[in-house]
Design a protein around this motif. Structure first.
Motif, PDB file in Angstrom:
ATOM      1  N   VAL A 292       0.842  -1.193   0.000  1.00 20.14           N
ATOM      2  CA  VAL A 292       0.000   0.000   0.000  1.00 20.14           C
ATOM      3  C   VAL A 292       0.880   1.247   0.000  1.00 20.14           C
ATOM      4  O   VAL A 292       2.036   1.226   0.445  1.00 20.14           O
ATOM      5  CB  VAL A 292      -0.943   0.025   1.222  1.00 20.14           C
ATOM      6  N   GLU A 293       0.313   2.319  -0.510  1.00 20.83           N
ATOM      7  CA  GLU A 293       1.038   3.584  -0.546  1.00 20.83           C
ATOM      8  C   GLU A 293       1.371   4.045   0.870  1.00 20.83           C
ATOM      9  O   GLU A 293       0.582   3.861   1.794  1.00 20.83           O
ATOM     10  CB  GLU A 293       0.188   4.644  -1.260  1.00 20.83           C
ATOM     11  N   HIS A 294       2.554   4.615   1.029  1.00 23.24           N
ATOM     12  CA  HIS A 294       3.023   5.206   2.294  1.00 23.24           C
ATOM     13  C   HIS A 294       3.452   4.175   3.332  1.00 23.24           C
ATOM     14  O   HIS A 294       3.721   4.535   4.472  1.00 23.24           O
ATOM     15  CB  HIS A 294       1.976   6.139   2.917  1.00 23.24           C
ATOM     16  N   ARG A 295       3.511   2.889   2.964  1.00 18.27           N
ATOM     17  CA  ARG A 295       3.985   1.872   3.920  1.00 18.27           C
ATOM     18  C   ARG A 295       5.124   1.098   3.262  1.00 18.27           C
ATOM     19  O   ARG A 295       4.902   0.245   2.409  1.00 18.27           O
ATOM     20  CB  ARG A 295       2.848   0.934   4.328  1.00 18.27           C
ATOM     21  N   CYS A 296       6.359   1.457   3.620  1.00 18.94           N
ATOM     22  CA  CYS A 296       7.550   0.860   2.994  1.00 18.94           C
ATOM     23  C   CYS A 296       7.432   0.870   1.473  1.00 18.94           C
ATOM     24  O   CYS A 296       7.759  -0.103   0.797  1.00 18.94           O
ATOM     25  CB  CYS A 296       7.792  -0.554   3.518  1.00 18.94           C
ATOM     26  N   GLU A 297       6.956   1.997   0.956  1.00 24.71           N
ATOM     27  CA  GLU A 297       6.746   2.160  -0.484  1.00 24.71           C
ATOM     28  C   GLU A 297       8.049   2.611  -1.151  1.00 24.71           C
ATOM     29  O   GLU A 297       8.578   3.675  -0.832  1.00 24.71           O
ATOM     30  CB  GLU A 297       5.650   3.202  -0.720  1.00 24.71           C
ATOM     31  N   LYS A 298       8.528   1.800  -2.089  1.00 23.73           N
ATOM     32  CA  LYS A 298       9.744   2.161  -2.812  1.00 23.73           C
ATOM     33  C   LYS A 298       9.410   3.237  -3.848  1.00 23.73           C
ATOM     34  O   LYS A 298       8.582   3.029  -4.722  1.00 23.73           O
ATOM     35  CB  LYS A 298      10.346   0.922  -3.473  1.00 23.73           C
ATOM     36  N   VAL A 299      10.084   4.385  -3.721  1.00 23.67           N
ATOM     37  CA  VAL A 299       9.728   5.551  -4.520  1.00 23.67           C
ATOM     38  C   VAL A 299      10.639   5.711  -5.737  1.00 23.67           C
ATOM     39  O   VAL A 299      10.176   5.870  -6.869  1.00 23.67           O
ATOM     40  CB  VAL A 299       9.767   6.829  -3.652  1.00 23.67           C
ATOM     41  N   ALA A 300      11.952   5.696  -5.516  1.00 24.83           N
ATOM     42  CA  ALA A 300      12.889   5.945  -6.610  1.00 24.83           C
ATOM     43  C   ALA A 300      14.281   5.474  -6.224  1.00 24.83           C
ATOM     44  O   ALA A 300      14.587   5.271  -5.039  1.00 24.83           O
ATOM     45  CB  ALA A 300      12.919   7.440  -6.948  1.00 24.83           C
ATOM     46  N   VAL A 301      15.120   5.290  -7.245  1.00 26.03           N
ATOM     47  CA  VAL A 301      16.537   4.992  -7.052  1.00 26.03           C
ATOM     48  C   VAL A 301      17.340   6.104  -7.714  1.00 26.03           C
ATOM     49  O   VAL A 301      17.141   6.416  -8.888  1.00 26.03           O
ATOM     50  CB  VAL A 301      16.920   3.630  -7.658  1.00 26.03           C
ATOM     51  N   LEU A 302      18.236   6.717  -6.942  1.00 25.94           N
ATOM     52  CA  LEU A 302      19.064   7.809  -7.445  1.00 25.94           C
ATOM     53  C   LEU A 302      20.499   7.592  -6.953  1.00 25.94           C
ATOM     54  O   LEU A 302      20.726   7.468  -5.747  1.00 25.94           O
ATOM     55  CB  LEU A 302      18.533   9.156  -6.941  1.00 25.94           C
ATOM     56  N   ASN A 303      21.442   7.519  -7.880  1.00 22.51           N
ATOM     57  CA  ASN A 303      22.849   7.269  -7.530  1.00 22.51           C
ATOM     58  C   ASN A 303      22.993   6.014  -6.669  1.00 22.51           C
ATOM     59  O   ASN A 303      23.742   5.992  -5.684  1.00 22.51           O
ATOM     60  CB  ASN A 303      23.458   8.475  -6.809  1.00 22.51           C
ATOM     61  N   GLU A 304      22.212   4.978  -7.040  1.00 21.30           N
ATOM     62  CA  GLU A 304      22.242   3.683  -6.355  1.00 21.30           C
ATOM     63  C   GLU A 304      21.729   3.769  -4.916  1.00 21.30           C
ATOM     64  O   GLU A 304      22.010   2.890  -4.090  1.00 21.30           O
ATOM     65  CB  GLU A 304      23.645   3.073  -6.390  1.00 21.30           C
ATOM     66  N   VAL A 305      20.979   4.810  -4.602  1.00 17.30           N
ATOM     67  CA  VAL A 305      20.335   4.955  -3.291  1.00 17.30           C
ATOM     68  C   VAL A 305      18.831   4.783  -3.473  1.00 17.30           C
ATOM     69  O   VAL A 305      18.224   5.442  -4.332  1.00 17.30           O
ATOM     70  CB  VAL A 305      20.636   6.326  -2.666  1.00 17.30           C
ATOM     71  N   LEU A 306      18.222   3.900  -2.685  1.00 15.87           N
ATOM     72  CA  LEU A 306      16.781   3.657  -2.743  1.00 15.87           C
ATOM     73  C   LEU A 306      16.065   4.576  -1.748  1.00 15.87           C
ATOM     74  O   LEU A 306      16.421   4.622  -0.569  1.00 15.87           O
ATOM     75  CB  LEU A 306      16.479   2.201  -2.407  1.00 15.87           C
ATOM     76  N   TYR A 307      15.044   5.293  -2.221  1.00 12.71           N
ATOM     77  CA  TYR A 307      14.236   6.179  -1.386  1.00 12.71           C
ATOM     78  C   TYR A 307      12.914   5.485  -1.078  1.00 12.71           C
ATOM     79  O   TYR A 307      12.204   5.046  -1.995  1.00 12.71           O
ATOM     80  CB  TYR A 307      14.007   7.515  -2.089  1.00 12.71           C
TER      81      TYR A 307
END
Length: 456
Positions: free
Chosen positions: A312-327
């Protein structure tokens, strides 16, 4: 409505559930008065809509004189017991109903109700998807976002209502009777509102207070408070566990999720096949297995749902990867225990963004998790002084502060190394800076998007 259609209802609080309750009462020819302390443009629009339906609306105050006209009260979950209107209503012994209680009086069920300190939204959504996979008519509503009074309107008789229930909603239930329910887990939360953990636990226990011997209560065998809950239950008890092998319920054995039901043992799927990561989500999966089976879903349909569920949204939701860092957006982590579980869901070093409005909870376990998992912590909101004090006194000194969430995201971007996680899991309520945890999560995601990178 048990004869209440000829009486006058006072709806206190006109957020989503209060507005839905007022509209549902009007649809049933009930005389309605409504009041809210807010006066902004959005509230004015709500008031105009209700007035066009014949509702008397008072904004900006809760005059005690409104009680003179009311036969009973429907209270929104955001209205505290300490509000003078609520104190006076209790002194006058006026009946007080929560919005879910009102929905139950409109539609008698069957209900499948989910509460607990953490995992409610994930489990409720998961169960709803399992019932859909099993082609069992159902609607998902409650604290998850859709008011129950709206959801049960025009519902086909016999359809299941899968309801997420908060402690605030359970406080004012009297007749509410779910045929199947669960208390997923208990940890310190909302102590600023309930006053004590005992009062909070008592509110949660109301979910099964009206259950009968043929009804089903599903509890977490690994949760230390389940035995105390079970001692007060009058319904059939079924357990789930990720640490113990059970005779009945759902458990983990040889890396499989196993269901024991009515004398039969069925392997549902392998644990690594569960669609969302983390030990806490494995527990949610086990609860989902029991709840869905109790509602008549076949093991095969349950297995398909466990594998396909994306969270579900907002619960350990993977948003993006930037410079090999997961947000990762875990804005739904509104108490320390939820944030501990979010931290433990990832093995990588983490830059944690935390803080907001404190709920009066203990931070000891969160501090231990931070010391094990975090490269740094960035604090925002009202709880910053408390969090900084507790963290630094424990010896964790990589603590920074940000004026707001967008600044915190930029700081996290500067601090994180390739392979790290940047995790928003505030361990606090959102209302010091945002309208809701959803709003907070959206602000986080927009700030991450502005950094660039690829969607996760």
């Amino acid at each position: 409505m048990n004869g209440q259609s000829k009486k006058t209802a006072l709806v206190v609080g006109l957020a989503k559930s209060g507005l839905a309750a007022a509209e549902a009462l009007v649809d049933r020819a009930v005389q309605v008065i409504a009041t809210d302390l807010q006066t902004g443009p959005l509230m004015q629009d709500k008031a105009a809509k209700l007035r066009s339906m014949g509702v008397q609306v008072v904004l900006g105050e809760h005059p005690l004189s409104l009680l003179d006209q009311a036969d009973y009260i429907v209270v929104s979950p955001g209205v505290p017991d300490t509000a003078p209107l609520m104190i006076e209503a209790k002194q006058r012994k006026l009946p007080i109903l929560s919005e879910p209680e009102l929905a139950y009086r409109f539609y008698p069920g069957p209900y499948l109700a989910v509460t607990g300190s953490n995992g409610k939204t994930t489990t409720t959504t998961w169960v709803g998807e399992a019932l859909a996979a099993g082609q069992i008519p159902a609607v998902v509503a409650g604290n998850i976002g859709r008011p129950l009074t709206e959801a049960v309107s025009h519902l086909e008789p016999g359809s299941w209502v899968v309801a997420e229930m908060s402690s605030f909603q359970l406080d004012y239930t009297e007749q509410f009777h779910p045929q199947v329910c669960t208390v997923l887990n208990l940890s310190q939360d909302h102590l600023d509102r309930h006053g004590s953990f005992a009062a909070y636990m008592a509110a949660k226990a109301r979910i099964f207070a009206r259950q009968e011997p043929d009804d089903i209560l599903i509890l977490n065998a690994d949760d230390k408070y389940s035995a105390e809950l079970a001692a007060t239950a009058g319904s059939k008890l079924i357990y789930f566990s990720r640490r113990q092998i059970l005779n009945e319920g759902a458990w983990v054995e040889d890396d499989h999720i196993v269901l024991g039901w009515e004398g039969e043992r069925t392997k549902i799927c392998r644990t690594y096949e569960v669609g969302i990561p983390g030990a806490h989500n494995l527990e949610n999966a086990l609860a989902t297995v029991c709840l869905a089976r109790a509602a008549g879903v076949t093991p095969a349909a349950i297995a398909r749902t466990l594998k396909s569920f994306a969270g579900v949204e907002h619960r350990c939701e993977k948003v993006a990867v930037l410079n090999e860092v997961l947000y990762v957006n875990d804005s739904k982590g509104t108490n320390p225990d939820a944030s501990v579980k979010a931290l433990e869901a990832f093995a990588e070093p983490t830059v944690l963004i935390a803080g907001g409005r404190d709920k009066g909870t203990n931070l000891d376990d969160l501090v231990l998790a931070i010391k094990r998992r975090c490269r740094a912590v960035i604090l925002i909101g009202e709880a910053t002084p408390k969090f900084r004090r507790v963290l630094t006194s424990s010896g964790f000194t990589a603590v920074l502060e940000a004026e707001g969430l967008p600044e915190a995201v930029k700081l996290a971007h500067d601090l994180a190394c390739p392979g790290d996680i940047v995790l928003l899991s505030p361990a606090c309520a959102s209302f010091d800076m945002f309208s809701s945890y959803e709003h907070r999560g959206q602000v986080f995601k927009r700030a991450v998007e502005e950094l660039g990178g690829d969607r996760a």
